[in-house]
Design a protein around this motif. Structure first.
Motif, PDB file in Angstrom:
ATOM      1  N   ARG A 261      -1.131   2.541   5.132  1.00 35.36           N
ATOM      2  CA  ARG A 261      -0.539   2.213   3.783  1.00 35.36           C
ATOM      3  C   ARG A 261       0.592   1.204   4.126  1.00 35.36           C
ATOM      4  O   ARG A 261       0.798   0.504   3.196  1.00 35.36           O
TER       5      ARG A 261
ATOM      6  N   THR B 202       0.877  -2.468   2.612  1.00 36.38           N
ATOM      7  CA  THR B 202       1.951  -2.659   1.421  1.00 36.38           C
ATOM      8  C   THR B 202       2.482  -4.019   1.821  1.00 36.38           C
ATOM      9  O   THR B 202       2.821  -4.911   1.189  1.00 36.38           O
TER      10      THR B 202
ATOM     11  N   LYS C  49       0.509  -6.949   1.133  1.00 34.67           N
ATOM     12  CA  LYS C  49       0.700  -7.340  -0.398  1.00 34.67           C
ATOM     13  C   LYS C  49       1.858  -7.763  -0.728  1.00 34.67           C
ATOM     14  O   LYS C  49       2.096  -8.706  -1.474  1.00 34.67           O
TER      15      LYS C  49
ATOM     16  N   ASN D 256       4.382  -5.643  -9.563  1.00 37.97           N
ATOM     17  CA  ASN D 256       3.165  -5.487  -8.491  1.00 37.97           C
ATOM     18  C   ASN D 256       3.693  -4.858  -7.170  1.00 37.97           C
ATOM     19  O   ASN D 256       3.268  -4.230  -6.625  1.00 37.97           O
TER      20      ASN D 256
ATOM     21  N   TRP E  38       2.849  -1.244  -5.167  1.00 44.72           N
ATOM     22  CA  TRP E  38       2.568  -1.192  -3.711  1.00 44.72           C
ATOM     23  C   TRP E  38       3.593  -0.106  -3.195  1.00 44.72           C
ATOM     24  O   TRP E  38       3.261   0.456  -2.173  1.00 44.72           O
TER      25      TRP E  38
ATOM     26  N   TYR F 190       2.463   3.244  -3.699  1.00 45.15           N
ATOM     27  CA  TYR F 190       1.372   3.370  -3.071  1.00 45.15           C
ATOM     28  C   TYR F 190       1.733   3.701  -1.525  1.00 45.15           C
ATOM     29  O   TYR F 190       0.984   4.836  -1.021  1.00 45.15           O
TER      30      TYR F 190
ATOM     31  N   LYS G 129      -2.412   4.594  -6.052  1.00 43.90           N
ATOM     32  CA  LYS G 129      -2.238   3.035  -6.734  1.00 43.90           C
ATOM     33  C   LYS G 129      -2.056   3.262  -8.061  1.00 43.90           C
ATOM     34  O   LYS G 129      -3.086   4.005  -8.941  1.00 43.90           O
TER      35      LYS G 129
END
Length: 219
Positions: free
Chosen positions: A80, A84, A87, A201, A205, A208, A214
C-alpha cells in the motif's frame, strides 16, 4: 533481517524522493501564480523550464516503485505504501503541469494591463498551495484523519472558482474587448480548481495507505 532493513531503507529513500518532488511542485505552483499577479514573464519562464526536473523525478519514482514491487514482492501495508507513493507522484506531476499552464498564461498576457487587480485568483492559489503542503505532511505521518480535513478544504476552492467564473463572465459581457484576457484568467482559475481535485486524490490515497480502504472524499 538484513533483507528487511535494506527494504525499509529503500522505502525511506522513495518517500524522501517523493517529498523532494512535492517541494518542487509546491514552489512551481507558488511561482506560477506570483508570476501571473506580478506580470513577471521571466519568473513564468523559469516555471516552464523547471517542469522537466519534476517530470524526471516522477519517472524515477515510478521506476523505483515498479522495481521494488518486482524484486521484493511486497504485501499488505508495504504494498500500500508503494502504491500510494506511485499514485501521489502522478498527481503531483499533474499539479505541476497546471502550474506550467498558469505560467504560460502570464507569457500570453504579457504587455496587457489587467482590467482589474487580481484578488481572488491569488487567494485561490494560496489555498491550493497550502493544501499541497499539508497533504505532503499528512503523507509523511500517514495521517488519514488530517487527510480528510484537507480534502474538505476543496469546497473553499470550488467556491472561489464559482465567484471568479461569475465575475469574469460579467466582465466579458460588459466589455467584449476583454474576452481574450478574461478567458485566459478563467482558464487559470480552472487550473487551480483542478489542483484542488488532485490534492483530494492525494488525500484519498493517504487514507488508503493508512487504512487499506479506498474512499471518495469531498464528493
Amino acid at each position: 533481517m538484513a533483507v528487511r532493513n535494506q527494504f525499509d531503507e529503500q522505502l525511506q529513500n522513495l518517500h524522501h524522493q517523493l517529498l523532494t518532488m512535492g517541494m518542487l511542485v509546491e514552489e512551481a505552483l507558488h511561482q506560477g501564480v506570483r508570476a501571473l499577479v506580478d506580470k513577471n514573464v521571466k519568473l513564468a519562464q523559469e516555471v516552464i523550464d523547471g517542469d522537466r526536473e519534476i517530470n524526471d523525478a516522477e519517472m524515477e519514482i515510478e521506476r523505483k516503485c515498479f522495481t521494488l514491487i518486482a524484486l521484493q514482492q511486497p504485501v499488505g501495508s508495504d504494498l500500500r505504501r508503494i502504491a500510494t507513493t506511485l499514485k501521489v507522484s502522478t498527481d503531483l506531476e499533474r499539479i505541476a503541469d497546471h502550474a506550467v499552464s498558469i505560467a504560460k498564461t502570464t507569457v500570453r498576457l504579457q504587455g496587457e494591463a489587467y482590467a482589474k487587480p487580481l484578488i481572488d485568483i491569488p487567494k485561490m492559489g494560496k489555498l491550493v498551495q497550502e493544501m499541497v503542503r499539508d497533504a505532503l505532511d499528512a503523507y509523511i505521518r500517514m495521517d488519514k484523519d488530517e487527510a480528510k480535513i484537507i480534502a474538505d478544504r476543496d469546497d473553499q476552492v470550488d467556491a472561489l472558482y464559482k465567484k471568479i467564473f461569475t465575475d469574469l463572465v460579467g466582465l466579458m459581457m460588459h466589455d467584449q474587448s476583454l474576452i481574450n484576457q478574461a478567458t485566459h484568467l478563467l482558464l487559470t482559475a480552472q487550473y487551480l480548481e483542478r489542483i484542488g481535485d488532485y490534492v483530494t486524490n492525494i488525500c484519498e490515497w493517504i487514507v488508503y495507505m493508512d487504512s487499506g480502504k479506498k474512499v471518495e472524499l469531498n464528493q
